[in-house]
Scaffold this motif. Structure first.
Motif, PDB file in Angstrom:
ATOM      1  N   ILE A  35       0.860  -1.178   0.000  1.00 19.85           N
ATOM      2  CA  ILE A  35       0.000   0.000   0.000  1.00 19.85           C
ATOM      3  C   ILE A  35       0.896   1.228   0.000  1.00 19.85           C
ATOM      4  O   ILE A  35       1.945   1.241   0.644  1.00 19.85           O
ATOM      5  CB  ILE A  35      -0.982   0.012   1.196  1.00 19.85           C
ATOM      6  N   ALA A  36       0.502   2.234  -0.765  1.00 19.63           N
ATOM      7  CA  ALA A  36       1.225   3.498  -0.828  1.00 19.63           C
ATOM      8  C   ALA A  36       0.202   4.625  -0.768  1.00 19.63           C
ATOM      9  O   ALA A  36      -0.830   4.564  -1.428  1.00 19.63           O
ATOM     10  CB  ALA A  36       2.033   3.584  -2.120  1.00 19.63           C
ATOM     11  N   CYS A  37       0.493   5.624   0.042  1.00 25.24           N
ATOM     12  CA  CYS A  37      -0.421   6.754   0.198  1.00 25.24           C
ATOM     13  C   CYS A  37       0.318   8.056  -0.068  1.00 25.24           C
ATOM     14  O   CYS A  37       1.519   8.165   0.191  1.00 25.24           O
ATOM     15  CB  CYS A  37      -1.013   6.790   1.610  1.00 25.24           C
ATOM     16  N   GLY A  38      -0.417   9.030  -0.557  1.00 22.74           N
ATOM     17  CA  GLY A  38       0.126  10.359  -0.786  1.00 22.74           C
ATOM     18  C   GLY A  38      -0.874  11.396  -0.331  1.00 22.74           C
ATOM     19  O   GLY A  38      -2.080  11.129  -0.251  1.00 22.74           O
ATOM     20  N   ARG A  39      -0.374  12.569  -0.023  1.00 26.96           N
ATOM     21  CA  ARG A  39      -1.245  13.661   0.412  1.00 26.96           C
ATOM     22  C   ARG A  39      -1.057  14.858  -0.496  1.00 26.96           C
ATOM     23  O   ARG A  39       0.016  15.060  -1.049  1.00 26.96           O
ATOM     24  CB  ARG A  39      -0.917  14.077   1.844  1.00 26.96           C
ATOM     25  N   GLY A  40      -2.110  15.660  -0.590  1.00 23.75           N
ATOM     26  CA  GLY A  40      -2.044  16.871  -1.381  1.00 23.75           C
ATOM     27  C   GLY A  40      -2.857  17.976  -0.737  1.00 23.75           C
ATOM     28  O   GLY A  40      -3.818  17.711  -0.015  1.00 23.75           O
ATOM     29  N   LEU A  41      -2.435  19.208  -0.966  1.00 24.09           N
ATOM     30  CA  LEU A  41      -3.161  20.376  -0.481  1.00 24.09           C
ATOM     31  C   LEU A  41      -3.816  21.056  -1.669  1.00 24.09           C
ATOM     32  O   LEU A  41      -3.194  21.233  -2.705  1.00 24.09           O
ATOM     33  CB  LEU A  41      -2.191  21.345   0.179  1.00 24.09           C
ATOM     34  N   LEU A  46      -8.170  22.543   1.643  1.00 20.30           N
ATOM     35  CA  LEU A  46      -8.662  21.177   1.521  1.00 20.30           C
ATOM     36  C   LEU A  46      -7.472  20.224   1.480  1.00 20.30           C
ATOM     37  O   LEU A  46      -6.482  20.473   0.803  1.00 20.30           O
ATOM     38  CB  LEU A  46      -9.498  21.004   0.249  1.00 20.30           C
ATOM     39  N   ASN A  47      -7.570  19.138   2.204  1.00 21.55           N
ATOM     40  CA  ASN A  47      -6.550  18.094   2.208  1.00 21.55           C
ATOM     41  C   ASN A  47      -7.082  16.874   1.483  1.00 21.55           C
ATOM     42  O   ASN A  47      -8.212  16.467   1.707  1.00 21.55           O
ATOM     43  CB  ASN A  47      -6.191  17.688   3.639  1.00 21.55           C
ATOM     44  N   THR A  48      -6.257  16.293   0.636  1.00 24.40           N
ATOM     45  CA  THR A  48      -6.635  15.068  -0.055  1.00 24.40           C
ATOM     46  C   THR A  48      -5.585  14.004   0.225  1.00 24.40           C
ATOM     47  O   THR A  48      -4.392  14.253   0.083  1.00 24.40           O
ATOM     48  CB  THR A  48      -6.745  15.296  -1.573  1.00 24.40           C
TER      49      THR A  48
END
Length: 159
Positions: A35-41, A46-48
């Protein structure tokens, strides 16, 4: 009455034969999921967060396999979850060995894109072995950066 019994017997034999043929293929879920996760603004605070996970389903008789992916995207602000989206599918890959036998299989994914990733999303490696013979094949698939994947398999030699 005898023709009915013969027909019923023939139908039962056909059904049992089809059932045994259908049961002849054995599918295994490979235990090495990643599993790999990433975040974005986004604008407006808003956070994704987006997470992807991969798994492989392997036909132990034919050496065909499918690469499965599930994705979850979550968007939130400072107070609540605004949106959740999920999807997934499996893509069938070609067989690793030409002949039917009884095979074992394992797979691993590369790390998600980072500064060490030359070609984008990376790739995956699969290993398959024949359980009846000393026969092992290793395959690597990587993204070329040009929209197509490059895949090669190598038969292992034993010394």
């Amino acid at each position: 009455m005898i023709p009915v019994m013969k027909t019923s017997l023939a139908a039962a034999l056909v059904f049992m034969t089809l059932a045994s043929v259908a049961a002849a293929d054995d599918f295994k879920l490979v235990s090495n999921q990643r599993i790999a996760c990433g975040r974005g603004l986004a604008p407006g605070k808003l956070n994704t967060a987006t997470c992807k996970s991969y798994a492989y389903v392997f036909n132990t008789k034919t050496s065909e396999y499918s690469r499965c992916q599930v994705t979850l995207a979550l968007t939130r602000d400072n107070k609540e979850v605004i949106n959740v989206q999920a999807d997934g599918n499996c893509v069938k890959k070609p067989r690793i060995f030409d002949a039917d036998s009884h095979y074992s299989f394992d797979a691993t994914e590369t790390e998600p894109p980072n500064t060490n990733s030359f070609f984008g999303p990376g790739g995956f490696a699969v290993w398959a072995s024949d359980n009846a013979k000393q026969k092992v094949r290793g395959c690597i698939t990587i993204a070329s950066g040009l929209g197509t994947d490059v895949s090669r398999c190598v038969d292992m030699t034993f010394q």
